[in-house]
Design an enzyme around this catalytic site. Structure first.
Site, PDB file in Angstrom:
ATOM      1  N   LYS A  39      41.586   8.183  11.312  1.00 48.80           N
ATOM      2  CA  LYS A  39      41.921   9.878  10.797  1.00 48.80           C
ATOM      3  C   LYS A  39      40.891  10.777  11.828  1.00 48.80           C
ATOM      4  CE  LYS A  39      42.418  12.358   6.599  1.00 48.80           C
ATOM      5  NZ  LYS A  39      43.553  13.179   7.078  1.00 48.80           N
TER       6      LYS A  39
ATOM      7  N   TYR B  76      37.949  12.826   9.927  1.00 51.66           N
ATOM      8  CA  TYR B  76      37.705  13.637   8.830  1.00 51.66           C
ATOM      9  C   TYR B  76      38.432  12.991   7.615  1.00 51.66           C
ATOM     10  CZ  TYR B  76      42.450  15.019   9.175  1.00 51.66           C
ATOM     11  OH  TYR B  76      43.809  14.997   9.188  1.00 51.66           O
TER      12      TYR B  76
ATOM     13  N   LEU C   4      49.270   6.876   9.207  1.00 51.84           N
ATOM     14  CA  LEU C   4      47.820   6.877   8.473  1.00 51.84           C
ATOM     15  C   LEU C   4      48.112   6.235   7.215  1.00 51.84           C
ATOM     16  CD1 LEU C   4      44.866   7.960   8.375  1.00 51.84           C
ATOM     17  CD2 LEU C   4      45.762   9.797   7.088  1.00 51.84           C
TER      18      LEU C   4
ATOM     19  N   GLU D 176      55.839   9.301  10.040  1.00 50.24           N
ATOM     20  CA  GLU D 176      55.127  10.042   8.865  1.00 50.24           C
ATOM     21  C   GLU D 176      55.349  11.399   9.364  1.00 50.24           C
ATOM     22  OE1 GLU D 176      50.922   9.467   8.480  1.00 50.24           O
ATOM     23  OE2 GLU D 176      50.816   9.524  10.862  1.00 50.24           O
TER      24      GLU D 176
HETATM   25  N1  PMP Z   1      49.571  11.123   7.631  1.00 47.63           N
HETATM   26  C1  PMP Z   1      48.905  12.239   8.056  1.00 47.63           C
HETATM   27  C2  PMP Z   1      49.074  12.273   9.673  1.00 47.63           C
HETATM   28  C3  PMP Z   1      47.826  13.207   7.556  1.00 47.63           C
HETATM   29  O1  PMP Z   1      47.122  13.804   8.103  1.00 47.63           O
HETATM   30  C4  PMP Z   1      47.426  12.883   6.098  1.00 47.63           C
HETATM   31  C5  PMP Z   1      46.715  13.911   5.452  1.00 47.63           C
HETATM   32  N2  PMP Z   1      45.242  13.905   5.728  1.00 47.63           N
HETATM   33  C6  PMP Z   1      48.148  11.964   5.408  1.00 47.63           C
HETATM   34  C7  PMP Z   1      49.393  11.216   6.226  1.00 47.63           C
HETATM   35  C8  PMP Z   1      48.390  11.979   4.033  1.00 47.63           C
HETATM   36  O2  PMP Z   1      47.045  11.224   3.711  1.00 47.63           O
HETATM   37  P1  PMP Z   1      46.353  11.160   2.258  1.00 47.63           P
HETATM   38  O3  PMP Z   1      47.339  11.087   1.175  1.00 47.63           O
HETATM   39  O4  PMP Z   1      45.231  10.233   2.316  1.00 47.63           O
HETATM   40  O5  PMP Z   1      45.954  12.719   2.368  1.00 47.63           O
END
Ligand code: PMP
Length: 292
Positions: free
Chosen positions: A149, A33, A207, A182
Site C-alpha cells: 500500500k 499508508y 491490494l 480492482e
Molecule cells: N484497492 C486499492 C487500490 C485501494 O487503494 C484500497 C483502499 N485503500 C482498497 C483496494 C481497499 O482496501 P481497504 O478495504 O483496506 O480500504
C-alpha cells in the site's frame, strides 16, 4: 473546530502541518499508508490495518517508526483531538528526510510519520449507496506490487479522475487477460444470479483489502457462497449485482459498468444487506472522545 494533525512526534494545527521538501515520500513516493474507518466512535479493524502497515513497511525495508502500542495511541489521540465519530484516519510512513538520492539513506534516518483524521458525512454516503454508483473500466497500467500500500498512486489518481469526468465514482482496472483487478481505491465484486459472491483472489494484482476480508468473513457468517477468482468485464456486466469495498466507503453498490446498467439499475438485496450488516464482522475498538 480547528483540525489537528500528527507530524513526526507533534500534534500541530492542520493548516500548518508540514514535512520537509526532501522527505522521500514527497520526492520518490517512498512511503506507505493506511486508512481506517471510524464508525460510531470506534476504529474499525485497527489490528488488521496495522498488520498490513507492518507488511508494507517490511516489503519496502522501511523501519517501523514506533511500536504498535505507540502507533495506536497516536491514532486514538488524533481521532480524539479532531472529535471524529464517523470518518477516517489516514496514516503515512515514509523512509524519512534525506538529501535527494535514489539509494536508501543511512540507517539512522528516522521514518516520517503523519496522521490526520476527518469526519465523513455518513448520511451522505448512505444516500449515495442507496442509489448505487457507476464504474468505468480502464486498462491496468500499474506496477506488479500493488499488494504493497504505497503512496505511489498516480495511475489510480488518473483512472479515478477519468471516472469522475465520465460521471462515475470508480474505475476498474482490467488486466491483459481481460479480467478485472480492482478499483482505483477499492476492491471489486460481482454477485451471480445464484447469489454467489465473486472477487479476485488476493495473491496477485490487487491490494488485499481489509474491507474485502470483512465481507468474506460476513459471507461466511451468513452462509453466502464465495468464489475467489477473476471475472471479466462481460461477466460483470451480466452479473445480478456488483459492489466495491474500501474502509472509506465500506460496501458500495455498483449499478452501472461503462454504459451497461445492471439489472433494474438499483442496488440489489444482497449488496444492501452486506452494507447494512458489514460491521457485524468487524473488530471494533472503542474510542474515548476528548471532552465528550
Ligand atoms: N484497492 C486499492 C487500490 C485501494 O487503494 C484500497 C483502499 N485503500 C482498497 C483496494 C481497499 O482496501 P481497504 O478495504 O483496506 O480500504
Amino acid at each position: 473546530m480547528s483540525r489537528v494533525a500528527y507530524v513526526n512526534g507533534q500534534y500541530v494545527p492542520h493548516s500548518q502541518a508540514a514535512v520537509h521538501i526532501e522527505d522521500r515520500g514527497y520526492q520518490f513516493s517512498d512511503g506507505v499508508y493506511e486508512v481506517c474507518e471510524i464508525w460510531k466512535g470506534h476504529i474499525v479493524d485497527m489490528g488488521a490495518h496495522l498488520d498490513r502497515l507492518d507488511r508494507s513497511l517490511r516489503e519496502l525495508q522501511i523501519k517501523a517508526p514506533m511500536s504498535r502500542a505507540a502507533l495506536s495511541h497516536v491514532m486514538k489521540e488524533v481521532i480524539s483531538l479532531n472529535r471524529v465519530k464517523e470518518g477516517i484516519i489516514y496514516m503515512q510512513v515514509t523512509r524519512g528526510v534525506a538529501v535527494r538520492d535514489h539509494y536508501f539513506p543511512s540507517d539512522d534516518t528516522p521514518p516520517s510519520v503523519v496522521m490526520t483524521a476527518k469526519s465523513i458525512n455518513s448520511q451522505k454516503l448512505d444516500q449515495i449507496a442507496a442509489k448505487g454508483v457507476g464504474v468505468i473500466t480502464v486498462e491496468e497500467n500499474r506496477w506488479d506490487r500493488v499488494d504493497i500500500k504505497t503512496v505511489g498512486l498516480l495511475p489510480n489518481v488518473l483512472a479515478k479522475q477519468k471516472a469522475k469526468v465520465a460521471g462515475a465514482r470508480e474505475a476498474w482496472f482490467v488486466d491483459k487477460d481481460g479480467l478485472v483487478t480492482e478499483g482505483g481505491s477499492t476492491n471489486a465484486w460481482i454477485i451471480l444470479s445464484n447469489g454467489t459472491l465473486v472477487t479476485r483472489p488476493a495473491n496477485h494484482g490487487i491490494l488485499k483489502g481489509i474491507t474485502r476480508a470483512g465481507v468474506l468473513k460476513l459471507a461466511e457468517m451468513n452462509g453466502l457462497s464465495v468464489e475467489e477468482r477473476g471475472f471479466s468485464i462481460d461477466e460483470a456486466k451480466s452479473a445480478k449485482e456488483a459492489f466495491i469495498t474500501s474502509a472509506s466507503g465500506i460496501v458500495m453498490p455498483v449499478v452501472k459498468i461503462d454504459e451497461t446498467i445492471l439489472g433494474d439499475g438499483k442496488p440489489g438485496p444482497i449488496v444492501q444487506d452486506l452494507r447494512k450488516s458489514f460491521h457485524d464482522a468487524s473488530e471494533l475498538i472503542k474510542l474515548e472522545v476528548a471532552g465528550g
